[in-house]
Design a protein around this motif. Sequence first.
Motif, PDB file in Angstrom:
ATOM      1  N   GLY A   1       0.805  -1.214   0.000  1.00 61.27           N
ATOM      2  CA  GLY A   1       0.000   0.000   0.000  1.00 61.27           C
ATOM      3  C   GLY A   1       0.838   1.263   0.000  1.00 61.27           C
ATOM      4  O   GLY A   1       0.578   2.196  -0.768  1.00 61.27           O
ATOM      5  N   LEU A   2       1.874   1.306   0.839  1.00 57.44           N
ATOM      6  CA  LEU A   2       2.730   2.494   0.926  1.00 57.44           C
ATOM      7  C   LEU A   2       3.471   2.738  -0.382  1.00 57.44           C
ATOM      8  O   LEU A   2       3.547   3.874  -0.868  1.00 57.44           O
ATOM      9  N   PHE A   3       4.023   1.668  -0.961  1.00 56.36           N
ATOM     10  CA  PHE A   3       4.785   1.831  -2.204  1.00 56.36           C
ATOM     11  C   PHE A   3       3.869   2.222  -3.359  1.00 56.36           C
ATOM     12  O   PHE A   3       4.214   3.101  -4.167  1.00 56.36           O
ATOM     13  N   THR A   4       2.702   1.591  -3.442  1.00 51.12           N
ATOM     14  CA  THR A   4       1.760   1.928  -4.515  1.00 51.12           C
ATOM     15  C   THR A   4       1.273   3.365  -4.379  1.00 51.12           C
ATOM     16  O   THR A   4       1.163   4.099  -5.374  1.00 51.12           O
TER      17      THR A   4
ATOM     18  N   VAL B   1       3.886  10.527  -6.709  1.00 50.26           N
ATOM     19  CA  VAL B   1       4.915  11.143  -7.559  1.00 50.26           C
ATOM     20  C   VAL B   1       4.588  10.978  -9.044  1.00 50.26           C
ATOM     21  O   VAL B   1       5.434  11.206  -9.901  1.00 50.26           O
ATOM     22  N   ARG B   2       3.353  10.537  -9.342  1.00 52.15           N
ATOM     23  CA  ARG B   2       2.828  10.494 -10.708  1.00 52.15           C
ATOM     24  C   ARG B   2       3.642   9.580 -11.618  1.00 52.15           C
ATOM     25  O   ARG B   2       4.124   9.978 -12.684  1.00 52.15           O
TER      26      ARG B   2
ATOM     27  N   ASN C   1      -2.534   7.499 -12.281  1.00 47.37           N
ATOM     28  CA  ASN C   1      -1.984   8.014 -11.022  1.00 47.37           C
ATOM     29  C   ASN C   1      -2.994   7.922  -9.888  1.00 47.37           C
ATOM     30  O   ASN C   1      -2.660   7.547  -8.765  1.00 47.37           O
ATOM     31  N   ARG C   2      -4.247   8.270 -10.171  1.00 51.19           N
ATOM     32  CA  ARG C   2      -5.272   8.161  -9.123  1.00 51.19           C
ATOM     33  C   ARG C   2      -5.593   6.700  -8.820  1.00 51.19           C
ATOM     34  O   ARG C   2      -5.965   6.369  -7.695  1.00 51.19           O
TER      35      ARG C   2
END
Length: 670
Positions: free
Chosen positions: A179-182, A188-189, A372-373
Amino acid sequence: MTRATQGNSSHRYSPVHVDSSDSDDSDEQTPFVRRGRAYGQPQEDEEILTLPPTADLWTTFRTRMKYYVPVTRWLPHYSMDGFGHDFIAGLTVACLIIPQSLSYATALAHLDPIHGLYASFVPGVLYAIFGTSRQLSVGPEALVSMLVGTAIAQQQHSSGNTDPKTALAISCFITLFVGLFTFFLGFVRLGFLDSVLSRALLRGFITAVAVVVIIEQSISLFGLKALADEFGIGEESSTVEKLLFIIEHFGSIHILTTVVSFSSIIFLLSFGSLKKRLTKLPFLQFVPEILLCVVLYTILTALFRWDKDGLAILGATKADGFQLPSIPAVPEGVSIRSLFGTSVLISIIGFVESIVISKQYATKHNYSVSPNRELVAMGVANIFGGLFQAIPAFGSLSRSKINDKAGARTQLAGLITALFVLLSIFFLLPYFFYLPKAVLAGIICVAALSLLSEAPHDIKFMWQIQAWSDLGLLLLTFIATISVSIEAGTLIAIALSFLLVIKTSTYPRITIMGRMPGTRGKFRPIKDYPGIAEHIDGVLIIKVEEPLYFANTGQLKDRLHRLEVFGDMSVHPSEEARLNPVSHVIFDVENMPSLDASAAQILLEIVEAYHARDIRVYFVKLHENSRELFIKSDLLERAGGEAHLFRRTADAMEFIERESLCLNMGEDNV
């Protein structure tokens, strides 16, 4: 010489105008743009700018909220006319995702089945809030669950700690890191990552994973699990070792388990085939064959007590509802760094699969999704999933397809699915006590077979167009995944994809131009008009097809030299020269809107090298923003000043011909 130069001054470069047309004969000008509007367009937003600051901030906040939290955009305008469709779709997918969650958590991740259901509920709710796809079904996936199970087995093997609490802690950390990495990738787009990974490499990897899953589940399908544990065949064993074990001990298979498992597979495949053939019966398409299979074999096992005859069953499972969100303590001997590496692989693979599905249905239903979203939505879903003891969750192609066929119109369908999963967590788990594990293995094998079914089409297509390099990459990834490990296959697929992107981006896109027969001002790429566009003796016309920067100018000198000698990049460097020596080089930089300092320095060195060989250099259609850097770097002066800048290639050619004529006349007079 002076008169020739002056006579051609009207055709030289003018900093006010840049010819942006495809034809060298066109003088059409591109409209000026002011503040994002064409010049002269009515400024309809003037009134907004005069609003009080507070109102303007509130308007901006609401606009941004609708963008970053999509539920605030579609929910206030939700029409109850579509509720029936979303409800049916949500219920239909719930009938599929509940048995899948039990299977993936138990047979692949080797955790209690409740954690698969957590992965269907928590991420499902959060994706309905933050996600942009209306049809994507988020939950546990076979590939991701297997990567989690492999990581758990490796950590338990290295630490010697086989406590179930340790396995759960490892899973929670992996989901949290995913979750954190994704989320970081979305923040950072870096949503373009789905376009970076090679299709051939991904196909080789996914096909290999499907084979790995089938071989691993075959131990459960044949009822050899206890014997495998006795011989030390576990999750840390390679796929080849497991296959050899099955072959060597095939005579020891458990007959009842084998009959149950393969009859369940036949049931699922037959029902799926029936759906494809009887498309004229709409109600049949929504019948959840996986749920029917689970219910049927659970009832049969309970009636005939097959568990007493050696058939492994799911047994008692926790039904305590939800635990409070928490971060578990790091188990002793577990490498957090290794878990983070696994999480990175899971994040990339899961996101690529999810965004491909999202774009597919966005195109079908004519709406847009933002990669990105989507990354942010998947990140938030898995962060909270990790806090609630869920395994990682991403989009599923099979469930999304059913969600779409069932009529899902908004993300509310996914929310309804999550709510039905929540009901199963509180009320249905005890009823799965007699569910055979062989049936769960059969469900996973059917999912793996669906992954395998996509490979022949891609392989046939690559063979048809003779894409031997792509086939080689596919085979390399497949062999590495099968013979070494899933992690090795994942790393190879990702690393080679990035290397291919880097290799391609370092080659500057330049084209040699030729003159069309019977014209003086028409120039076209020689590679596109072979045998028609003509080389001009003594003149090399190079068209730069992209902006130049540090990454794609390293090989610019070598590529220019090959074009100067051979006129074609496809000619091998060992061949003899095919063109006469050149005395003039024209750079058409219309498609080079910008360049950086490194590119300017490389161009300066190229111009100086040409001058050292008494070759004159000209630039055509230089953009105004690039011209400033040309001046500051002395590149313009070294090239010959303003006299060597032209609006059209035809003007540069006319200048060269006049200059050559004056030179020849001077030699004749001497």
